[in-house]
Write a protein that holds these residues in place. Structure first.
Motif, PDB file in Angstrom:
ATOM      1  N   LEU A 168     -26.253  33.066 -41.011  1.00  0.00           N
ATOM      2  CA  LEU A 168     -26.384  34.398 -41.615  1.00  0.00           C
ATOM      3  C   LEU A 168     -26.794  35.499 -40.640  1.00  0.00           C
ATOM      4  O   LEU A 168     -27.028  36.631 -41.047  1.00  0.00           O
ATOM      5  N   PHE A 169     -26.906  35.182 -39.354  1.00  0.00           N
ATOM      6  CA  PHE A 169     -27.074  36.235 -38.344  1.00  0.00           C
ATOM      7  C   PHE A 169     -26.554  35.747 -36.992  1.00  0.00           C
ATOM      8  O   PHE A 169     -26.430  34.536 -36.779  1.00  0.00           O
ATOM      9  N   PRO A 170     -26.227  36.699 -36.087  1.00  0.00           N
ATOM     10  CA  PRO A 170     -25.652  36.292 -34.798  1.00  0.00           C
ATOM     11  C   PRO A 170     -26.696  35.657 -33.874  1.00  0.00           C
ATOM     12  O   PRO A 170     -27.856  36.065 -33.892  1.00  0.00           O
ATOM     13  N   ILE A 171     -26.229  34.673 -33.095  1.00  0.00           N
ATOM     14  CA  ILE A 171     -27.150  34.004 -32.164  1.00  0.00           C
ATOM     15  C   ILE A 171     -26.477  33.877 -30.798  1.00  0.00           C
ATOM     16  O   ILE A 171     -25.302  33.506 -30.718  1.00  0.00           O
ATOM     17  N   VAL A 172     -27.234  34.149 -29.754  1.00  0.00           N
ATOM     18  CA  VAL A 172     -26.725  33.922 -28.402  1.00  0.00           C
ATOM     19  C   VAL A 172     -27.149  32.526 -27.953  1.00  0.00           C
ATOM     20  O   VAL A 172     -28.334  32.195 -27.947  1.00  0.00           O
ATOM     21  N   ALA A 173     -26.142  31.719 -27.573  1.00  0.00           N
ATOM     22  CA  ALA A 173     -26.407  30.366 -27.075  1.00  0.00           C
ATOM     23  C   ALA A 173     -26.765  30.466 -25.597  1.00  0.00           C
ATOM     24  O   ALA A 173     -25.911  30.371 -24.712  1.00  0.00           O
ATOM     25  N   VAL A 174     -28.044  30.677 -25.331  1.00  0.00           N
ATOM     26  CA  VAL A 174     -28.528  30.804 -23.948  1.00  0.00           C
ATOM     27  C   VAL A 174     -28.154  29.552 -23.145  1.00  0.00           C
ATOM     28  O   VAL A 174     -27.798  29.621 -21.972  1.00  0.00           O
ATOM     29  N   ASN A 175     -28.214  28.385 -23.825  1.00  0.00           N
ATOM     30  CA  ASN A 175     -27.883  27.119 -23.152  1.00  0.00           C
ATOM     31  C   ASN A 175     -26.514  27.173 -22.490  1.00  0.00           C
ATOM     32  O   ASN A 175     -26.295  26.541 -21.457  1.00  0.00           O
ATOM     33  N   ASP A 176     -25.577  27.934 -23.109  1.00  0.00           N
ATOM     34  CA  ASP A 176     -24.207  27.882 -22.636  1.00  0.00           C
ATOM     35  C   ASP A 176     -23.934  28.801 -21.444  1.00  0.00           C
ATOM     36  O   ASP A 176     -22.835  28.763 -20.884  1.00  0.00           O
ATOM     37  N   SER A 177     -24.918  29.592 -21.030  1.00  0.00           N
ATOM     38  CA  SER A 177     -24.761  30.326 -19.766  1.00  0.00           C
ATOM     39  C   SER A 177     -24.726  29.296 -18.647  1.00  0.00           C
ATOM     40  O   SER A 177     -25.461  28.305 -18.694  1.00  0.00           O
ATOM     41  N   MET A 178     -23.910  29.566 -17.644  1.00  0.00           N
ATOM     42  CA  MET A 178     -23.849  28.610 -16.528  1.00  0.00           C
ATOM     43  C   MET A 178     -25.175  28.556 -15.776  1.00  0.00           C
ATOM     44  O   MET A 178     -25.592  27.494 -15.328  1.00  0.00           O
ATOM     45  N   THR A 179     -25.830  29.714 -15.658  1.00  0.00           N
ATOM     46  CA  THR A 179     -27.113  29.720 -14.938  1.00  0.00           C
ATOM     47  C   THR A 179     -28.220  29.062 -15.760  1.00  0.00           C
ATOM     48  O   THR A 179     -29.364  29.001 -15.318  1.00  0.00           O
ATOM     49  N   LYS A 180     -27.892  28.562 -16.957  1.00  0.00           N
ATOM     50  CA  LYS A 180     -28.853  27.761 -17.719  1.00  0.00           C
ATOM     51  C   LYS A 180     -28.508  26.283 -17.539  1.00  0.00           C
ATOM     52  O   LYS A 180     -29.160  25.564 -16.802  1.00  0.00           O
ATOM     53  N   HIS A 181     -27.420  25.810 -18.185  1.00  0.00           N
ATOM     54  CA  HIS A 181     -27.253  24.341 -18.237  1.00  0.00           C
ATOM     55  C   HIS A 181     -26.929  23.687 -16.900  1.00  0.00           C
ATOM     56  O   HIS A 181     -27.307  22.556 -16.675  1.00  0.00           O
ATOM     57  N   PHE A 182     -26.267  24.418 -15.976  1.00  0.00           N
ATOM     58  CA  PHE A 182     -26.001  23.825 -14.652  1.00  0.00           C
ATOM     59  C   PHE A 182     -27.305  23.456 -13.938  1.00  0.00           C
ATOM     60  O   PHE A 182     -27.331  22.544 -13.134  1.00  0.00           O
ATOM     61  N   PHE A 183     -28.352  24.199 -14.202  1.00  0.00           N
ATOM     62  CA  PHE A 183     -29.575  24.065 -13.398  1.00  0.00           C
ATOM     63  C   PHE A 183     -30.727  23.471 -14.194  1.00  0.00           C
ATOM     64  O   PHE A 183     -31.314  22.468 -13.796  1.00  0.00           O
ATOM     65  N   ASP A 184     -31.032  24.074 -15.341  1.00  0.00           N
ATOM     66  CA  ASP A 184     -32.132  23.593 -16.194  1.00  0.00           C
ATOM     67  C   ASP A 184     -31.820  22.178 -16.677  1.00  0.00           C
ATOM     68  O   ASP A 184     -32.587  21.224 -16.444  1.00  0.00           O
ATOM     69  N   ASN A 185     -30.667  21.998 -17.332  1.00  0.00           N
ATOM     70  CA  ASN A 185     -30.349  20.692 -17.921  1.00  0.00           C
ATOM     71  C   ASN A 185     -30.177  19.637 -16.828  1.00  0.00           C
ATOM     72  O   ASN A 185     -30.619  18.499 -16.991  1.00  0.00           O
ATOM     73  N   ARG A 186     -29.534  20.022 -15.724  1.00  0.00           N
ATOM     74  CA  ARG A 186     -29.244  19.023 -14.684  1.00  0.00           C
ATOM     75  C   ARG A 186     -30.440  18.810 -13.751  1.00  0.00           C
ATOM     76  O   ARG A 186     -31.066  17.757 -13.773  1.00  0.00           O
ATOM     77  N   TYR A 187     -30.799  19.829 -12.983  1.00  0.00           N
ATOM     78  CA  TYR A 187     -31.867  19.612 -11.991  1.00  0.00           C
ATOM     79  C   TYR A 187     -33.246  19.599 -12.643  1.00  0.00           C
ATOM     80  O   TYR A 187     -34.143  18.879 -12.207  1.00  0.00           O
ATOM     81  N   GLY A 188     -33.434  20.426 -13.662  1.00  0.00           N
ATOM     82  CA  GLY A 188     -34.736  20.473 -14.354  1.00  0.00           C
ATOM     83  C   GLY A 188     -35.006  19.160 -15.053  1.00  0.00           C
ATOM     84  O   GLY A 188     -36.011  18.488 -14.802  1.00  0.00           O
ATOM     85  N   THR A 189     -34.087  18.742 -15.932  1.00  0.00           N
ATOM     86  CA  THR A 189     -34.301  17.494 -16.684  1.00  0.00           C
ATOM     87  C   THR A 189     -34.310  16.300 -15.737  1.00  0.00           C
ATOM     88  O   THR A 189     -35.103  15.362 -15.911  1.00  0.00           O
ATOM     89  N   GLY A 190     -33.434  16.331 -14.723  1.00  0.00           N
ATOM     90  CA  GLY A 190     -33.406  15.227 -13.757  1.00  0.00           C
ATOM     91  C   GLY A 190     -34.782  14.989 -13.170  1.00  0.00           C
ATOM     92  O   GLY A 190     -35.311  13.871 -13.195  1.00  0.00           O
ATOM     93  N   GLN A 191     -35.395  16.053 -12.680  1.00  0.00           N
ATOM     94  CA  GLN A 191     -36.705  15.899 -12.008  1.00  0.00           C
ATOM     95  C   GLN A 191     -37.846  15.675 -13.003  1.00  0.00           C
ATOM     96  O   GLN A 191     -38.660  14.775 -12.844  1.00  0.00           O
ATOM     97  N   SER A 192     -37.893  16.518 -14.049  1.00  0.00           N
ATOM     98  CA  SER A 192     -39.086  16.458 -14.919  1.00  0.00           C
ATOM     99  C   SER A 192     -39.113  15.190 -15.773  1.00  0.00           C
ATOM    100  O   SER A 192     -40.186  14.710 -16.150  1.00  0.00           O
ATOM    101  N   THR A 193     -37.940  14.600 -16.053  1.00  0.00           N
ATOM    102  CA  THR A 193     -37.927  13.358 -16.841  1.00  0.00           C
ATOM    103  C   THR A 193     -38.505  12.211 -16.015  1.00  0.00           C
ATOM    104  O   THR A 193     -39.342  11.434 -16.489  1.00  0.00           O
ATOM    105  N   LEU A 194     -38.083  12.142 -14.757  1.00  0.00           N
ATOM    106  CA  LEU A 194     -38.670  11.105 -13.889  1.00  0.00           C
ATOM    107  C   LEU A 194     -40.163  11.355 -13.706  1.00  0.00           C
ATOM    108  O   LEU A 194     -40.967  10.416 -13.709  1.00  0.00           O
ATOM    109  N   ASP A 195     -40.519  12.630 -13.575  1.00  0.00           N
ATOM    110  CA  ASP A 195     -41.935  13.004 -13.444  1.00  0.00           C
ATOM    111  C   ASP A 195     -42.727  12.466 -14.650  1.00  0.00           C
ATOM    112  O   ASP A 195     -43.788  11.852 -14.494  1.00  0.00           O
TER     113      ASP A 195
END
Ligand code: NAD
Ligand code: ADE
Length: 419
Positions: A168-195
């Protein structure tokens, strides 16, 4: 001001953490300094549901400096840094409703407390605010201009709402920006999950068999980093292309029931349910350590595990031993919730810098385009993605080449082929 946090006396420790994170968030800080002068969010109420970390604190401060009234709750019952929550309340007058380890009931009461400010903008990580508004607080939706969503699972939920005509309202999928998922999901999750896994267990990764369920953006990062620490990495997938990609990236690929026979560690990052379920527990090696870094705590079927267990004991902070009726013991980290935030501090500030630069620009985008936007899920324009990448490169003192006019002409034409 109303708030609900663990202990206001933790504020000075939280402040130190916020300032430490700020050192690695130059892109967000640059945008914030501009917005501090122009106040584009003046009079706008923002209800935010994000992991309450030092990095999120810097985003909240930036939104407030841009003129917004913000209220913050946690997007997971285990991910709050209580000292940071205290600093936001005491030093920045930002109402926070979040306590690490809160029950599900308190979690939802906190969600409702931030919605009580009657938002113009929602900021979600997992779409629980949007879920609450669309199911229980429809009246509050009239005032809402739009929202933003941080993570893959949230975007998946929103896209199903959009498909059913329920959004019922517009939403911006921040996750889908390349400067989000290329780095946060990949390098961020990679490191912090092992941490998280290492902080919880202090086990040696080198030489171990480490199973990663899901070879999406997060799984790629985790598999890469586990291999970097000397683990023998197995990937499980349901998507043939991703499975092939993992295979050609040099990982073993097999079914989860086979992988579980060999695994010292299993970590799920799929966004799916029951990825480690009853059939997998049957084959699992004695002593296996299982954790999850996907958004919700549904990837490991803890109900099925409890059914085959005699008892459950807490051995260390974040480590529970399930003693099975057949004599095996299985260890579960962080109660099956996001292990990187439950047992460690989440992603480093340097990647959250880009994710949260996207968040603040997404709010600006929604406000500027409010008349044009439909009740759909949007991605930020590429020009903003590129702006964030350029600012991040600049902060690392990296320069890149520019297309010449001749090159622009060449790559946009079709007449020039074999010479
Ligand atoms: P993605 O869509 O890129 O990848 C998910 C992968 O899991 C896909 O390749 C899919 O085929 C695979 N998959 C689905 N069901 C599976 C199953 N039963 N067995 C094996 N593989 C399966 O998503 P992503 O961006 O990698 O995100 C994954 C999850 O992590 C989401 O829940 C997301 O919200 C979350 N996330 C967590 C953090 C964090 O801080 N821990 C950060 C970003 C994203
Ligand atoms: N998600 C993953 N890491 C995070 C962090 N450090 N802060 C906020 N959200 C996160």
């Amino acid at each position: 001001m109303k708030y609900d946090i663990k202990d206001i006396k933790l504020a000075s420790a939280g402040e130190t953490r916020i300032k430490w994170a700020e050192l690695d968030m130059p892109v967000l800080l640059g945008i914030s300094n501009d917005f501090k002068k122009t106040k584009p969010f003046k009079g706008i109420n923002i209800s935010a549901c994000l992991h309450v970390t030092a990095e999120t604190a810097n985003l909240m401060i930036a939104l407030k400096n841009a003129g917004a009234n913000v209220a913050l709750c946690a997007s997971n019952p285990y991910s709050t840094q209580d000292d940071v929550a205290a600093a936001l309340v005491k030093n920045y007058n930002i109402p926070v409703y979040a306590i690490k380890g809160e029950s599900n009931e308190v979690y939802f009461s906190h969600l409702n407390a931030v919605l009580d400010i009657k938002p113009d903008i929602t900021m979600d990580d997992g779409a629980d605010l949007v879920g609450e508004l669309h199911t229980k607080r429809k009246n509050d939706i009239k005032k809402i201009i739009g929202g933003t969503e941080e993570t893959t699972t949230g975007v998946t939920r929103l896209k199903s709402m959009e498909k059913e005509g329920a959004l019922l309202f517009p939403i911006v999928a921040v996750n889908d920006s390349m400067t989000k998922h290329f780095f946060d999901n990949r390098y961020g999750t990679g490191q912090s999950t092992l941490d998280g896994i290492i902080r919880a267990t202090n086990k040696l990764i080198a030489g171990s068999v480490f199973v990663v369920a899901g070879y999406g953006w997060c799984g790629k990062g985790l598999a890469m980093r586990a291999r970097g620490m000397g683990a023998n990495v197995i990937v499980t997938e349901i998507d043939p292309v991703k499975a092939l990609e993992a295979f050609m990236d040099g990982f073993h690929v097999m079914k989860m029931t086979d992988a579980a026979k060999k695994a010292d560690f299993i970590c799920t990052v799929t966004g799916n349910i029951n990825v480690v379920g009853a059939d997998v527990f049957k084959t699992m090696k004695n002593g296996c350590i299982i954790s999850n870094s996907g958004h919700f705590d549904v990837e490991i079927d803890l109900v099925a595990l409890a059914k085959i267990s005699k008892n459950k004991k807490t051995l260390r902070d974040s480590v529970e031993a399930y003693n099975l009726k057949d004599g095996r013991t299985i260890f579960v980290l962080a109660g099956g919730r996001l292990v990187n935030l439950g047992s460690a501090e989440g992603h480093p500030a340097s990647v959250m810098d880009m994710s949260f630069a996207n968040q603040i620009l997404a709010v600006d985008f929604v406000l500027k385009n409010r008349k044009k936007l439909k009740n759909s899920v949007y991605v930020l324009p590429e020009v903003l993605d590129n702006k964030i990448a350029m600012l991040k490169l600049k902060s690392f003192d990296v320069s890149i080449d520019k297309l010449t006019d001749r090159q622009k002409e060449y790559i946009s034409g079709w007449q020039e082929g074999t010479k």
